[in-house]
Design an enzyme around this catalytic site. Sequence first.
Site, PDB file in Angstrom:
ATOM      1  N   SER A 152      41.066 -33.656  83.383  1.00  0.00           N
ATOM      2  CA  SER A 152      39.865 -32.819  83.500  1.00  0.00           C
ATOM      3  C   SER A 152      40.195 -31.524  84.231  1.00  0.00           C
ATOM      4  O   SER A 152      41.091 -31.496  85.093  1.00  0.00           O
ATOM      5  CB  SER A 152      38.786 -33.568  84.293  1.00  0.00           C
ATOM      6  OG  SER A 152      37.682 -32.716  84.542  1.00  0.00           O
ATOM      7  N   TYR A 166      35.822 -38.386  91.340  1.00  0.00           N
ATOM      8  CA  TYR A 166      36.149 -37.993  89.960  1.00  0.00           C
ATOM      9  C   TYR A 166      37.327 -36.997  89.919  1.00  0.00           C
ATOM     10  O   TYR A 166      38.354 -37.265  89.277  1.00  0.00           O
ATOM     11  CB  TYR A 166      34.908 -37.397  89.288  1.00  0.00           C
ATOM     12  CG  TYR A 166      35.147 -36.999  87.848  1.00  0.00           C
ATOM     13  CD1 TYR A 166      35.199 -37.955  86.842  1.00  0.00           C
ATOM     14  CD2 TYR A 166      35.350 -35.661  87.494  1.00  0.00           C
ATOM     15  CE1 TYR A 166      35.436 -37.606  85.526  1.00  0.00           C
ATOM     16  CE2 TYR A 166      35.578 -35.296  86.172  1.00  0.00           C
ATOM     17  CZ  TYR A 166      35.622 -36.264  85.193  1.00  0.00           C
ATOM     18  OH  TYR A 166      35.865 -35.909  83.887  1.00  0.00           O
TER      19      TYR A 166
HETATM   20  N1  LIG Z   1      32.621 -34.190  78.530  1.00  0.00           N
HETATM   21  C1  LIG Z   1      33.261 -33.371  79.313  1.00  0.00           C
HETATM   22  O1  LIG Z   1      32.830 -32.231  79.529  1.00  0.00           O
HETATM   23  C2  LIG Z   1      34.558 -33.790  79.949  1.00  0.00           C
HETATM   24  C3  LIG Z   1      35.248 -32.844  80.723  1.00  0.00           C
HETATM   25  C4  LIG Z   1      36.440 -33.193  81.299  1.00  0.00           C
HETATM   26  C5  LIG Z   1      36.983 -34.458  81.089  1.00  0.00           C
HETATM   27  N2  LIG Z   1      36.283 -35.354  80.341  1.00  0.00           N
HETATM   28  C6  LIG Z   1      36.886 -36.685  80.174  1.00  0.00           C
HETATM   29  O2  LIG Z   1      36.801 -37.088  78.831  1.00  0.00           O
HETATM   30  C7  LIG Z   1      36.759 -38.522  78.771  1.00  0.00           C
HETATM   31  C8  LIG Z   1      35.581 -38.960  77.903  1.00  0.00           C
HETATM   32  O3  LIG Z   1      34.388 -38.560  78.558  1.00  0.00           O
HETATM   33  P1  LIG Z   1      33.048 -38.174  77.793  1.00  0.00           P
HETATM   34  O4  LIG Z   1      32.602 -36.886  78.341  1.00  0.00           O
HETATM   35  O5  LIG Z   1      33.211 -38.342  76.338  1.00  0.00           O
HETATM   36  O6  LIG Z   1      32.093 -39.279  78.424  1.00  0.00           O
HETATM   37  P2  LIG Z   1      31.259 -40.460  77.765  1.00  0.00           P
HETATM   38  O7  LIG Z   1      30.489 -39.946  76.614  1.00  0.00           O
HETATM   39  O8  LIG Z   1      30.543 -41.097  78.903  1.00  0.00           O
HETATM   40  O9  LIG Z   1      32.374 -41.422  77.208  1.00  0.00           O
HETATM   41  C9  LIG Z   1      33.054 -42.358  78.002  1.00  0.00           C
HETATM   42  C10 LIG Z   1      33.698 -43.341  77.064  1.00  0.00           C
HETATM   43  O10 LIG Z   1      34.421 -44.300  77.843  1.00  0.00           O
HETATM   44  C11 LIG Z   1      34.072 -45.600  77.403  1.00  0.00           C
HETATM   45  N3  LIG Z   1      34.124 -46.532  78.528  1.00  0.00           N
HETATM   46  C12 LIG Z   1      33.430 -46.452  79.687  1.00  0.00           C
HETATM   47  N4  LIG Z   1      33.746 -47.495  80.487  1.00  0.00           N
HETATM   48  C13 LIG Z   1      34.636 -48.254  79.790  1.00  0.00           C
HETATM   49  C14 LIG Z   1      35.317 -49.459  80.070  1.00  0.00           C
HETATM   50  N5  LIG Z   1      35.170 -50.105  81.231  1.00  0.00           N
HETATM   51  N6  LIG Z   1      36.161 -49.967  79.134  1.00  0.00           N
HETATM   52  C15 LIG Z   1      36.319 -49.333  77.938  1.00  0.00           C
HETATM   53  N7  LIG Z   1      35.713 -48.164  77.633  1.00  0.00           N
HETATM   54  C16 LIG Z   1      34.872 -47.647  78.545  1.00  0.00           C
HETATM   55  C17 LIG Z   1      32.641 -45.485  76.885  1.00  0.00           C
HETATM   56  O11 LIG Z   1      32.399 -46.469  75.901  1.00  0.00           O
HETATM   57  P3  LIG Z   1      31.337 -47.667  76.119  1.00  0.00           P
HETATM   58  O12 LIG Z   1      30.334 -47.206  77.138  1.00  0.00           O
HETATM   59  O13 LIG Z   1      30.771 -47.852  74.760  1.00  0.00           O
HETATM   60  O14 LIG Z   1      32.179 -48.813  76.582  1.00  0.00           O
HETATM   61  C18 LIG Z   1      32.664 -44.100  76.251  1.00  0.00           C
HETATM   62  O15 LIG Z   1      33.099 -44.176  74.903  1.00  0.00           O
HETATM   63  C19 LIG Z   1      36.659 -39.003  80.224  1.00  0.00           C
HETATM   64  O16 LIG Z   1      37.908 -39.404  80.688  1.00  0.00           O
HETATM   65  C20 LIG Z   1      36.180 -37.773  80.949  1.00  0.00           C
HETATM   66  O17 LIG Z   1      36.534 -37.785  82.309  1.00  0.00           O
HETATM   67  C21 LIG Z   1      35.089 -35.056  79.776  1.00  0.00           C
END
Ligand SMILES: NC(=O)c1ccc[n+]([C@@H]2O[C@H](COP(=O)([O-])OP(=O)(O)OC[C@H]3O[C@@H](n4cnc5c(N)ncnc54)[C@H](OP(=O)(O)O)[C@@H]3O)[C@@H](O)[C@H]2O)c1
Length: 258
Positions: A152, A166
């Site tokens: 991130s 985080y």
């Molecule tokens: N969106 C942004 O702006 C952003 C920016 C920087 C970094 N990121 C990174 O990108 C990645 C994805 O984030 P996102 O923004 O797409 O968030 P999100 O929509 O909340 O997605 C998180 C994903 O992780 C899965 N997950 C959560 N807990 C889990 C567990 N215990 N076991 C297996 N799977 C699990 C969830 O699936 P289920 O709930 O269905 O299990 C979901 O598919 C993260 O690492 C986040 O830190 C995102």
Amino acid sequence: MNSDLESLFSLRGRRAIVTGGAGGVGEMLARGLLIGGASVHIVGRYLEKVEAKARELRQLGECQALQADLATDAGIEAVRDAAAAWPGGLGILINNAGMLARAPLGEFTSAQRDSVLGLNLKAPFLLTQALLPSLRRPATASCPSHVINIGSAAGLGSTTVDTYSYGPSKAALHHMTRVLARKLAPEHIHVNAIAPGLFPSRMSASVLDDPQKRAVMLARIPAGRLGEPDDMAALVVSLAASRYQTGTITALDGGQTC
Ligand SMILES: NC(=O)c1ccc[n+]([C@@H]2O[C@H](COP(=O)([O-])OP(=O)(O)OC[C@H]3O[C@@H](n4cnc5c(N)ncnc54)[C@H](OP(=O)(O)O)[C@@H]3O)[C@@H](O)[C@H]2O)c1
């Protein structure tokens, strides 16, 4: 040099795992890999949800669902055992599943800290370690296997309000990327990280659904817009097809961390 564009970037014949691939950034990554020609397994905690998304993604290519809670040893073992049965092994592992916890300083709990560090830092390490035998199987100098960790901008110095574990978890994940890259390069397993800025997802909704917070965040992005699915897809295809790049952390943030 005799490569054409297709052979430089094709992922055909490669098998990939995307953790958290049923939505948000993980779905953007899965779509990119499918467009590149890989066969993709998306992992999530809820069977119905991952199966429904896998069915939808099959319009782009071969996509399967895997149910696992990666915060548990049983979940890591379930993914390891599934991959062990694939004859050609595993070419691409994307450690994307992650979480964020927010509480005012003074009220941030030990449980919040443990769960964020557990899923964002410990799980990518344990999963990578458990999948090494599968990653080794197809790895060659001309076609290395790839681990891509989703870090991130918050791990590159960009700070967010009241998220005390985080950013530290992501900074540590970036460092772990480099440690594993050095260790695994002689075995033709390359390890890189993508550090996204702000992309629409369930995680970023608390900021993006609030017009004031959204405006503040947008003002911090020199490119003047949020990240889009094609931005993520293009980068992951290029990383997963690369032959010499390892140990890098690529910011994908419209200049947010410049
Ligand atoms: N969106 C942004 O702006 C952003 C920016 C920087 C970094 N990121 C990174 O990108 C990645 C994805 O984030 P996102 O923004 O797409 O968030 P999100 O929509 O909340 O997605 C998180 C994903 O992780 C899965 N997950 C959560 N807990 C889990 C567990 N215990 N076991 C297996 N799977 C699990 C969830 O699936 P289920 O709930 O269905 O299990 C979901 O598919 C993260 O690492 C986040 O830190 C995102």
